[in-house]
Design an enzyme around this catalytic site. Structure first.
Site, PDB file in Angstrom:
ATOM      1  N   ILE A  81       0.836  -1.328   0.026  1.00  0.00           N
ATOM      2  CA  ILE A  81       0.100  -0.159   0.016  1.00  0.00           C
ATOM      3  C   ILE A  81       0.857   1.331  -0.010  1.00  0.00           C
ATOM      4  O   ILE A  81       0.537   2.329  -0.179  1.00  0.00           O
ATOM      5  CB  ILE A  81      -1.020  -0.149   1.310  1.00  0.00           C
ATOM      6  CG1 ILE A  81      -2.123   0.635   0.906  1.00  0.00           C
ATOM      7  CG2 ILE A  81      -0.294   0.419   2.412  1.00  0.00           C
ATOM      8  CD1 ILE A  81      -3.500  -0.281   0.358  1.00  0.00           C
TER       9      ILE A  81
ATOM     10  N   LYS B 140      11.941  -2.107  10.495  1.00  0.00           N
ATOM     11  CA  LYS B 140      11.194  -3.139   9.924  1.00  0.00           C
ATOM     12  C   LYS B 140      11.142  -4.222  10.855  1.00  0.00           C
ATOM     13  O   LYS B 140      12.092  -5.185  11.005  1.00  0.00           O
ATOM     14  CB  LYS B 140      11.747  -3.603   8.648  1.00  0.00           C
ATOM     15  CG  LYS B 140      10.800  -4.492   7.873  1.00  0.00           C
ATOM     16  CD  LYS B 140       9.562  -4.253   7.445  1.00  0.00           C
ATOM     17  CE  LYS B 140       8.555  -5.364   7.011  1.00  0.00           C
ATOM     18  NZ  LYS B 140       7.476  -4.543   6.232  1.00  0.00           N
TER      19      LYS B 140
ATOM     20  N   ALA C 264       3.992  -5.397   9.277  1.00  0.00           N
ATOM     21  CA  ALA C 264       4.028  -6.160   7.929  1.00  0.00           C
ATOM     22  C   ALA C 264       2.300  -6.095   7.562  1.00  0.00           C
ATOM     23  O   ALA C 264       1.570  -6.623   8.443  1.00  0.00           O
ATOM     24  CB  ALA C 264       4.225  -7.505   8.261  1.00  0.00           C
ATOM     25  N   GLY C 265       1.947  -5.629   6.264  1.00  0.00           N
ATOM     26  CA  GLY C 265       0.443  -5.704   6.047  1.00  0.00           C
ATOM     27  C   GLY C 265      -0.094  -4.908   6.798  1.00  0.00           C
ATOM     28  O   GLY C 265       0.366  -3.701   7.148  1.00  0.00           O
TER      29      GLY C 265
ATOM     30  N   PRO D 122       3.298  11.038  -4.339  1.00  0.00           N
ATOM     31  CA  PRO D 122       2.924  10.745  -5.800  1.00  0.00           C
ATOM     32  C   PRO D 122       3.579   9.352  -6.323  1.00  0.00           C
ATOM     33  O   PRO D 122       4.479   8.709  -5.713  1.00  0.00           O
ATOM     34  CB  PRO D 122       3.822  11.730  -6.402  1.00  0.00           C
ATOM     35  CG  PRO D 122       4.867  12.249  -5.759  1.00  0.00           C
ATOM     36  CD  PRO D 122       4.408  11.856  -4.322  1.00  0.00           C
TER      37      PRO D 122
HETATM   38  N1  LIG Z   1       4.410   6.498  -4.128  1.00  0.00           N
HETATM   39  C1  LIG Z   1       5.095   5.526  -4.779  1.00  0.00           C
HETATM   40  N2  LIG Z   1       5.941   5.450  -5.837  1.00  0.00           N
HETATM   41  C2  LIG Z   1       6.382   4.591  -6.472  1.00  0.00           C
HETATM   42  N3  LIG Z   1       6.138   3.169  -6.095  1.00  0.00           N
HETATM   43  C3  LIG Z   1       5.501   2.860  -5.082  1.00  0.00           C
HETATM   44  C4  LIG Z   1       4.714   4.141  -4.319  1.00  0.00           C
HETATM   45  N4  LIG Z   1       4.131   3.422  -3.305  1.00  0.00           N
HETATM   46  C5  LIG Z   1       4.360   2.105  -3.518  1.00  0.00           C
HETATM   47  N5  LIG Z   1       5.027   1.965  -4.407  1.00  0.00           N
HETATM   48  C6  LIG Z   1       5.435   0.697  -5.221  1.00  0.00           C
HETATM   49  O1  LIG Z   1       4.500  -0.294  -4.588  1.00  0.00           O
HETATM   50  C7  LIG Z   1       5.220  -1.326  -3.827  1.00  0.00           C
HETATM   51  C8  LIG Z   1       4.428  -1.671  -2.716  1.00  0.00           C
HETATM   52  O2  LIG Z   1       4.978  -0.490  -1.675  1.00  0.00           O
HETATM   53  P1  LIG Z   1       5.499  -0.752  -0.417  1.00  0.00           P
HETATM   54  O3  LIG Z   1       6.834  -1.650  -0.599  1.00  0.00           O
HETATM   55  O4  LIG Z   1       5.845   0.584   0.068  1.00  0.00           O
HETATM   56  O5  LIG Z   1       4.400  -1.403   0.208  1.00  0.00           O
HETATM   57  P2  LIG Z   1       4.252  -1.658   1.802  1.00  0.00           P
HETATM   58  O6  LIG Z   1       2.699  -1.104   2.250  1.00  0.00           O
HETATM   59  O7  LIG Z   1       5.272  -1.437   2.466  1.00  0.00           O
HETATM   60  O8  LIG Z   1       3.995  -3.374   1.772  1.00  0.00           O
HETATM   61  P3  LIG Z   1       4.716  -4.498   2.817  1.00  0.00           P
HETATM   62  O9  LIG Z   1       3.171  -4.975   3.616  1.00  0.00           O
HETATM   63  O10 LIG Z   1       4.919  -5.619   2.042  1.00  0.00           O
HETATM   64  O11 LIG Z   1       5.396  -3.877   3.656  1.00  0.00           O
HETATM   65  C9  LIG Z   1       6.481  -1.249  -4.150  1.00  0.00           C
HETATM   66  O12 LIG Z   1       7.068  -1.892  -5.275  1.00  0.00           O
HETATM   67  C10 LIG Z   1       6.849   0.105  -4.297  1.00  0.00           C
HETATM   68  O13 LIG Z   1       7.972   0.642  -4.859  1.00  0.00           O
HETATM   69  C1  LIG Z   2       4.719 -10.540   2.277  1.00  0.00           C
HETATM   70  C2  LIG Z   2       3.868  -9.063   2.222  1.00  0.00           C
HETATM   71  N1  LIG Z   2       4.741  -8.273   1.552  1.00  0.00           N
HETATM   72  C3  LIG Z   2       3.963  -8.569   3.741  1.00  0.00           C
HETATM   73  N2  LIG Z   2       5.115  -8.238   4.199  1.00  0.00           N
HETATM   74  C4  LIG Z   2       3.140  -9.578   4.699  1.00  0.00           C
HETATM   75  C5  LIG Z   2       1.802  -9.416   4.297  1.00  0.00           C
HETATM   76  C6  LIG Z   2       0.640 -10.098   5.240  1.00  0.00           C
HETATM   77  C7  LIG Z   2      -0.765  -9.719   4.842  1.00  0.00           C
HETATM   78  C8  LIG Z   2      -1.695 -10.756   5.520  1.00  0.00           C
HETATM   79  C9  LIG Z   2      -3.111 -10.572   5.445  1.00  0.00           C
HETATM   80  O1  LIG Z   2      -3.579  -9.365   5.727  1.00  0.00           O
HETATM   81  O2  LIG Z   2      -3.858 -11.427   4.733  1.00  0.00           O
HETATM   82 MG   LIG Z   3       6.649  -2.579   3.337  1.00  0.00          MG
END
Ligand SMILES: Nc1ncnc2c1ncn2[C@@H]1O[C@H](COP(=O)(O)OP(=O)(O)OP(=O)(O)O)[C@@H](O)[C@H]1O
Ligand SMILES: C[C@H](N)[C@H](N)CCCCCC(=O)O
Ligand SMILES: [Mg+2]
Length: 239
Positions: free
Chosen positions: A17, A41, A116-117, A205
């Site tokens: 997200i 993290k 995470a998530g 963005p």
């Molecule tokens: N504003 C942004 N600009 C460019 N890419 C983005 C942006 N937001 C998210 N992304 C891309 O979308 C993907 C998911 O984003 P991100 O890794 O921040 O998610 P997360 O919420 O941290 O997920 P997780 O639960 O796995 O930690 C990544 O590949 C990231 O580079």
């Molecule tokens: C692997 C992924 N990118 C995250 N680190 C873990 C997300 C767990 C989500 C579980 C859920 O809500 O179903």
């Molecule tokens: Mg992340």
């Protein structure tokens, strides 16, 4: 410009997200304001040992002045509790996360803890979540959310879950805002606080993570509201 200090938990309405990118922006703003910053993290899943995970992505974007740490990682891309159980590895529960964050807080002005998530993803066999870690730390939570159709419900549910646990929201941040927002996105931005109960405190963005890191750091204040260390304000989204 005001900003952030202490411990802030970065959660969201789900996975993929934009939590990691938003965390990097929060860190970059605090560094620009002269604060020492650590990013934890808590648990990285779906990334093999030695491969770059979310902590490495924050370091790449926010720069070498940010301390990054990770407590544990499990190879399968699953919720931490599930991934730990399937890997036969020890769980990392809310108390472990809080302890690691407190250690970092002793040496940094700001500690950002990325879960995470979403908020209620399980970290251990007892069902402990990053919300429990936030409670243990008495830390406000930043809620990263998607911009488009469906996000109002997911964000309102997260707001209810925060409220039910007595947690404070430091603001909702849109993780990835399209350059040309569609009708639903424009309406969502206009109605955000009323529909979700959470103040909108920024929007990154969609190209943010692809920017050269120096540009990312220089631009980060434009994406976050003053309460999160930036200068962002919601322009009339035309919803
Ligand atoms: N504003 C942004 N600009 C460019 N890419 C983005 C942006 N937001 C998210 N992304 C891309 O979308 C993907 C998911 O984003 P991100 O890794 O921040 O998610 P997360 O919420 O941290 O997920 P997780 O639960 O796995 O930690 C990544 O590949 C990231 O580079
Ligand atoms: C692997 C992924 N990118 C995250 N680190 C873990 C997300 C767990 C989500 C579980 C859920 O809500 O179903
Ligand atoms: Mg992340």
């Amino acid at each position: 410009m005001s900003g952030t200090e202490g411990v802030l938990v970065v959660s969201g309405t789900g996975t993929e997200i934009g939590k990691t990118v938003a965390t990097a922006a929060l860190a970059a703003c605090a560094v620009r304001d002269g604060r020492s910053v650590a990013v934890l993290k808590a648990v990285q899943t779906g990334v093999a040992q030695g491969e770059p995970g979310d902590a490495a992505e924050v370091a790449r974007l926010a720069g070498p002045r940010v301390t990054v740490a990770e407590i544990a990682r499990y190879p399968e891309p699953l919720a931490p509790a599930t991934a730990a159980r399937r890997a036969g590895l020890p769980y990392v529960g809310p108390a472990d996360i809080a302890e690691a964050a407190e250690k970092l807080a002793a040496a940094h002005d700001l500690v950002l803890v990325e879960g995470a998530g979403g908020l209620l993803v399980r970290f251990d066999a007892a069902g402990g979540t990053v919300a429990d870690a936030a409670r243990a730390l008495a830390a406000p939570v930043v809620v990263v959310a998607a911009p488009g159709l469906g996000t109002l419900n997911a964000t309102a549910l997260t707001a209810e879950a925060l409220g039910a646990r007595g947690l404070t929201c430091a603001g909702a941040v849109v993780g990835s805002l399209p350059a040309t927002p569609d009708l639903a996105t424009r309406c969502n931005l206009a109605e955000w606080q009323e529909a979700t109960g959470l103040p909108l405190a920024g929007a990154l963005p969609e190209r943010a993570a692809a920017l050269p890191p120096a540009r990312f750091r220089a631009s980060a204040p434009e994406w976050l509201a003053p309460e999160l260390g930036g200068v962002w304000r919601l322009a009339d989204p035309g919803g």
